[in-house]
Structure formats: C-alpha cells, structure tokens
Write an enzyme that holds these catalytic residues in place. Structure first.
Site, PDB file in Angstrom:
ATOM      1  N   GLY A 165       6.912   1.400  -5.518  1.00 15.14           N
ATOM      2  CA  GLY A 165       6.782   2.828  -5.773  1.00 15.14           C
ATOM      3  C   GLY A 165       7.340   3.672  -4.647  1.00 15.14           C
ATOM      4  O   GLY A 165       7.484   3.214  -3.515  1.00 15.14           O
ATOM      5  N   SER A 166       7.674   4.926  -4.954  1.00  7.21           N
ATOM      6  CA  SER A 166       8.074   5.887  -3.925  1.00  7.21           C
ATOM      7  C   SER A 166       6.844   6.390  -3.162  1.00  7.21           C
ATOM      8  O   SER A 166       5.713   6.175  -3.584  1.00  7.21           O
ATOM      9  CB  SER A 166       8.776   7.086  -4.573  1.00  7.21           C
ATOM     10  OG  SER A 166      10.040   6.722  -5.049  1.00  7.21           O
ATOM     11  N   GLY A 167       7.096   7.065  -2.054  1.00  9.84           N
ATOM     12  CA  GLY A 167       6.022   7.687  -1.296  1.00  9.84           C
ATOM     13  C   GLY A 167       5.648   6.932  -0.038  1.00  9.84           C
ATOM     14  O   GLY A 167       4.707   7.317   0.655  1.00  9.84           O
ATOM     15  N   HIS A 168       6.385   5.862   0.266  1.00 10.37           N
ATOM     16  CA  HIS A 168       6.053   5.025   1.422  1.00 10.37           C
ATOM     17  C   HIS A 168       7.166   4.977   2.473  1.00 10.37           C
ATOM     18  O   HIS A 168       7.175   4.074   3.312  1.00 10.37           O
ATOM     19  CB  HIS A 168       5.780   3.588   0.970  1.00 10.37           C
ATOM     20  CG  HIS A 168       4.679   3.431  -0.020  1.00 10.37           C
ATOM     21  ND1 HIS A 168       3.390   3.815   0.260  1.00 10.37           N
ATOM     22  CD2 HIS A 168       4.660   2.927  -1.286  1.00 10.37           C
ATOM     23  CE1 HIS A 168       2.626   3.537  -0.807  1.00 10.37           C
ATOM     24  NE2 HIS A 168       3.372   3.013  -1.744  1.00 10.37           N
TER      25      HIS A 168
ATOM     26  N   ASP B  16       4.172  -4.546  -9.874  1.00  9.13           N
ATOM     27  CA  ASP B  16       5.413  -5.087  -9.305  1.00  9.13           C
ATOM     28  C   ASP B  16       5.565  -6.571  -9.646  1.00  9.13           C
ATOM     29  O   ASP B  16       6.657  -7.040  -9.948  1.00  9.13           O
ATOM     30  CB  ASP B  16       5.435  -4.889  -7.786  1.00  9.13           C
ATOM     31  CG  ASP B  16       5.493  -3.416  -7.400  1.00  9.13           C
ATOM     32  OD1 ASP B  16       6.215  -2.655  -8.080  1.00  9.13           O
ATOM     33  OD2 ASP B  16       4.818  -3.025  -6.427  1.00  9.13           O
TER      34      ASP B  16
ATOM     35  N   HIS C  28      -2.462   3.074  -0.895  1.00  8.85           N
ATOM     36  CA  HIS C  28      -2.560   3.970  -2.045  1.00  8.85           C
ATOM     37  C   HIS C  28      -3.959   4.548  -2.147  1.00  8.85           C
ATOM     38  O   HIS C  28      -4.368   5.049  -3.181  1.00  8.85           O
ATOM     39  CB  HIS C  28      -2.236   3.227  -3.346  1.00  8.85           C
ATOM     40  CG  HIS C  28      -0.960   2.462  -3.293  1.00  8.85           C
ATOM     41  ND1 HIS C  28      -0.908   1.129  -3.001  1.00  8.85           N
ATOM     42  CD2 HIS C  28       0.311   2.876  -3.460  1.00  8.85           C
ATOM     43  CE1 HIS C  28       0.366   0.740  -3.006  1.00  8.85           C
ATOM     44  NE2 HIS C  28       1.109   1.770  -3.273  1.00  8.85           N
TER      45      HIS C  28
END
Lengths: 334, 334
Positions: free
Chosen positions: B55-58, B111, B220
């Site tokens: 996922g994005s955001g890391h 994932d 998360h």
C-alpha cells in the site's frame, strides 16, 4: 507535549551525543562540548574553511551540512537559540587551515551578533573571516529589502555551492563571492499547518485553527503573510511559486534548482504532490529544472508544512551544485 | 484532517506522478499506470529480478527501494491497501531478465493473496518466482510464531542485501536464500504517539490519549502490546531493545546492523536520542554495531513514533550490506 525525549533541558545535548556516536567517522565534538561539532577527517591545508551555526531543532540544518564538499564546523545552540560567540570562535580556530573562514548562516539577530563577536575574536588571532547570510524567505520582507529577510531552507544551496568552491581550493574572496551569488539567486516561501513545541517551553510556538494554514510562516513560527482556510495543495504551491517568480526575474529558458522541503511533520508523499505542481508551473513558463531536492532539509521539529525554494543558476553555479558531497545527513554522489 | 493534498482519492496517483517527474532517470511507470513503477535503466540480462509492492503511505517503503542494488519493480496500492495481482504480474513480466523473480514484501494478508495469484500467472508464462516475506515485528506475534509477524521497517535490510546479491549475479535460489536469511535475523519493535489519517477515510486510524503512547503498535495502527503513559525515551528504547534481544540470541562479540526508523511525524533529533540509548545498551552487552541507519525508512504518513530494528550479521550478510546502492530515496556510497 508528545515527544520521545528524556528531560527537556537535555534535548540538544543528547541529540548531538547520538549523532556523534552514530557518525564518528564524519563528525566529532570539540573539547567534549556538544555545542561545537567539526568534521572528523583531516583538515586540508590551504582550503578555505566554512563555519556555520544556529539553534537546534532544524535537522538536518545546520549540523547536517558539515561534511566533505560542505561546511567544516558548526556551532550548535539550544533549541531555536543562537550558540555563543565563544563556541563560534572555538570552531573558527579548529577549522582554520591557513586560508581564512567563511561564516555562512541564516539572517537572525542573535546569530548575527554572536558571529560578529566571533569575527572580532578571530581578527585578534589573525584569522581572516568573511560572512554571507542566508536571507531567502520572500515572505519575511518585501522586494528591495532582501537583506531583512530570514534565512530558511535555501541555505542548503549556499552550503552545497560554497562547499564545492572551497573544495576546489578557491580563495576566501572567491568562495565568499560564490556563496553570496548563491544567496542572491535563492528564493523560498513556505506554509505551516501546525506549530511545533520547543521542549523546554512545553507549549506550541503559535496557535492555529484545525481548518487553517498560514502561508509564509517562518521556521520558528514567525508570522506569515496570509492565514487562510485549508486549500488544495496545488493552489498553495501556485501561490508560493508565483510569489517567488515575481520576486526574481526568470527568463524563458532559464534554469533553476528546486528544493521542496518538509518542515518535520509532513509526509514525503505530500512533498512529491507539491513537486508535481512546481514542475507543472515551471514547465508552463519555459523554466528548466536542472537539479531537484525533495525531502527534509530544514525543519522545525515536528511542525507540519513545507517550503519551496528556487535557485536561479548560471554555468558557475551549475558546476558547483553538481559536485559530489557527503555528510551523514546529505549525500550527493551523482 | 490537516494535509497538504488535493482530492483525497488522487493522493496515491499524484504522489507517484510527482516521483516519476522528479526522478525520470531512475524510475518510470509501466503503461502510464501509476500502480506499476520499475527501474528506468536498462535491464541486466541474467540478473535475478526483485519485485516488491504494498500500500501507499509508507514512503520510502516500498517504492523508494527500487533502484540499483535494490529491487527492480514495485506494485503500488492505494493508501494502506494491497495492489492487485494484475499489476504485480505486469511488474514481473517487465522486470524478468531470464533468471526468475523474487517476490519480496511484507507479511500482510492482502499482499500475500495477490502476490500468490501473480506467482500463478507468472508460472503460466514460464517465469520462475520465489517468495520471501518480511515478518520482523516482534510485537505482533510471540516467539515461535515468527511467520505470523507483520513486516515493518526491517524490510530495508532485506532489500539492501537481496538487491546486492542479485547485482552479484547469484541464482534465484541463492538470492532467495540470502533474503530469507536476512529476514530470519531481523527483529523490529516500535512505539506510536499519535495516529495518522488515511486521506480517503478522513479520520484517525485509532485514538490515543494526549498523555499516552502505545508500544508495539503496527504501521497501520494495528494494536500494540502495551499502552502506557508517556515515558522517557530511554525507558521506551530499553524496553524495545531488550524485547528484541530476548527474541533472538545475540552473543557477546556478535555484530548487528541497527535501524532507528521514524514513522513520519517524529523529528530527526528524537531518532538520534533513541540511537544514543540503543548504542549504550548494545555496548553494555558487548554487541558491536557494524552499520547503522537513522532516519525515515518506513513511515505511516504523519504518525509520530519510531521503531528500532536489529539485524544479526555474519560475514555473508556483511558483504552484501556494505555494497553501494542507489535509489532517489536511499543512497549508500560508502
């Protein structure tokens, strides 16, 4: 105050202790004094030395720009407070390699006073000192009063370029000229979404509504030029970039280096969304981006916000900005 | 929600567009699809390809570890969401250079499902695929159940070492073995002070008191193991480091690589104060620090907090961790 710290009064010292423990091959304290940090490698005789300094709380500024092809020593103050003239003088003596010292730092009252006293002390010991002040923040004084402006993230360009010129064994007069030319061609403006908390104060540097942002705010929370409701980042970046472009003349076909800087609490994702808009605006005006820096280069503890800096380049500045440099905080190998 | 963004639903796409505009010499999209990003330089025939994703955001995770001596391609999901099996398959086909593909990513359900489907698709096209899952977070499952643990910042070590082994032209089986060995010797634990806000959700991932921290929280916002009042960082780091040291046996004289990772909203100063304490604890136990990384390597948007990772080294892992690598987000030249 939500911080990962021990005692507030130990914050600056423990930070520097951690840095010197982590990077002993690059950085060392002088006289076991955490206010004085210099390059750990051998001095190059005949090279102009570059000293910088300022308050803590802005990493990588200022300490992170001590390294090969950058500055040679830094005076470290407490959070947002100037270091003393005495530690500046200790740095000057330690880094002087027979070719004089350039004091390169941001345009703040306390720093100017102390670096001035340090310059007087150096003169008494026959160390030649010159001075260049970063004053890139267009929001802090109007056009025509550039010398009243605060120094912010754009200092990165001055360290990079003056450091490369010194590494090239240019004279003190020449390194000073190149540093001043860099400052004269650098413009920055920022936006803040949240304040930060100075550990020893324990409260926010300013207050701002949950739905507000302040355009043009300084990195210590100095007032900006426009407090507004939150707006889309494309609008904010357009406002900032156009203000910079109206402050310095850029011709069609001119080349710039871009710095999109995070103030500490802003995710990298947002910085890249900002860069996307800077890119589009410059492309629309026929201004070429020569080299870009996107990340945290000058912060204000955990403040959320960012700034955009542009450096107008010529062949000489391009030559020096391209040179490799290395510090544990700022590496350029290509 | 205080963010510098445009529309929430455009966050991931605009981030990737900014990255590709900023670093065209290093990274490019496949098929103009922002979910697919690969190295921009020529493929090296016969080299094992490494695919990652998440996922994005890391940032810098995952995309920031695509580069020379690192991974070759990345599938980019929306914020905190898995990318699809289809984009993973597109990446596999694009980066495959005749020697097979290692899927190297974090241990999360979505994932695993999607990379598994992508592996099936690859098999049908005669592309050999292996898999190694980062599962370094000791707070997420007890000793003995390592395969249930989440993958967090320690993935950095696996990218660095597997990427170097692939660059050395090792076979797929060998690159996979070295990556698995890295994962097996990596342990991480973190602490969170504040939640983050996923743009499209618009609200905090969890709630926590103004005077509280949560030790062991996931990136998360997954629950940790101990919610407490704020404590001095030296106590927090001691708790984390001792938990890691009790999970994996370290002998006197053993060597480790240390990663002190900021989660996005934590100032670099605090990370160095944390490193100072890690250093002291390891020194007290006769464990040598071989190479250290301090900064933001795996974040959770603007979350305040940090993690400590240790990698237990042997001569083979030391050889590969020392190799140079380059991506726009992670450069190691010495």
């Amino acid at each position: 105050m939500k911080k990962l710290i021990n005692k507030a009064e130990d914050f600056a010292r423990e930070t520097i202790e951690g840095i010197v423990l982590a990077h002993p091959e690059s950085l060392k304290m002088l006289n076991e004094n955490h206010h004085c940090v210099v390059r750990a490698d051998e001095k190059k005789q005949g090279k102009v030395a570059i000293a910088t300094g300022g308050g803590s709380g802005h990493l990588p500024l200022f300490l992170g720009y001590v390294g090969k092809g950058l500055a040679d020593g830094v005076s470290v103050g407490n959070v947002f407070a100037s270091p003393s003239a005495e530690v500046m003088h200790d740095i000057d003596k330690a880094i002087h390699a027979g070719a004089g010292v350039l004091h390169l730092y941001g345009n703040y009252g306390g720093d100017i006073m102390n670096f001035g006293m340090a310059a007087d002390l150096a003169e008494m010991e026959d160390i030649e000192v010159t001075e260049v002040l970063g004053c890139d923040d267009v929001a802090s004084a109007p056009k025509g009063k550039e010398s009243k402006r605060r120094g912010v993230a754009g200092l990165l360009f001055a360290y990079k370029i003056a450091g490369a010129a010194a590494e090239d064994m240019l004279s003190l007069a020449e390194v000073t000229r190149v540093a001043q030319k860099t400052v004269d061609n650098t413009r920055t403006m920022g936006v803040a979404l949240t304040p930060c908390i100075v550990p020893e104060a324990g409260k926010a540097t300013f207050s701002i509504g949950e739905d507000e942002m302040e355009i043009g705010m300084g990195i210590h929370g100095e007032p900006g030029i426009n407090r507004t409701k939150l707006k889309p980042i494309d609008e904010v970046v357009a406002e900032i970039t156009n203000k910079i472009l109206s402050d310095l003349s850029f011709e069609d076909g001119s080349e710039v280096s871009v710095l999109v800087n995070g103030l500490g609490g802003t995710p990298k994702e947002e910085l890249y969304i900002a860069y996307r808009q800077v890119y589009k605006i410059l492309q629309g005006k026929g201004i070429k981006i020569y080299r870009k820096y996107i990340g945290e280069y000058a912060t204000s503890l955990e403040m959320a916000g960012m700034s955009v800096s542009l450096l107008r380049l010529d062949d000489e500045l391009k030559k020096y900005i391209d040179r490799p440099c290395y510090s544990p905080f700022f590496e350029q190998s290509r």
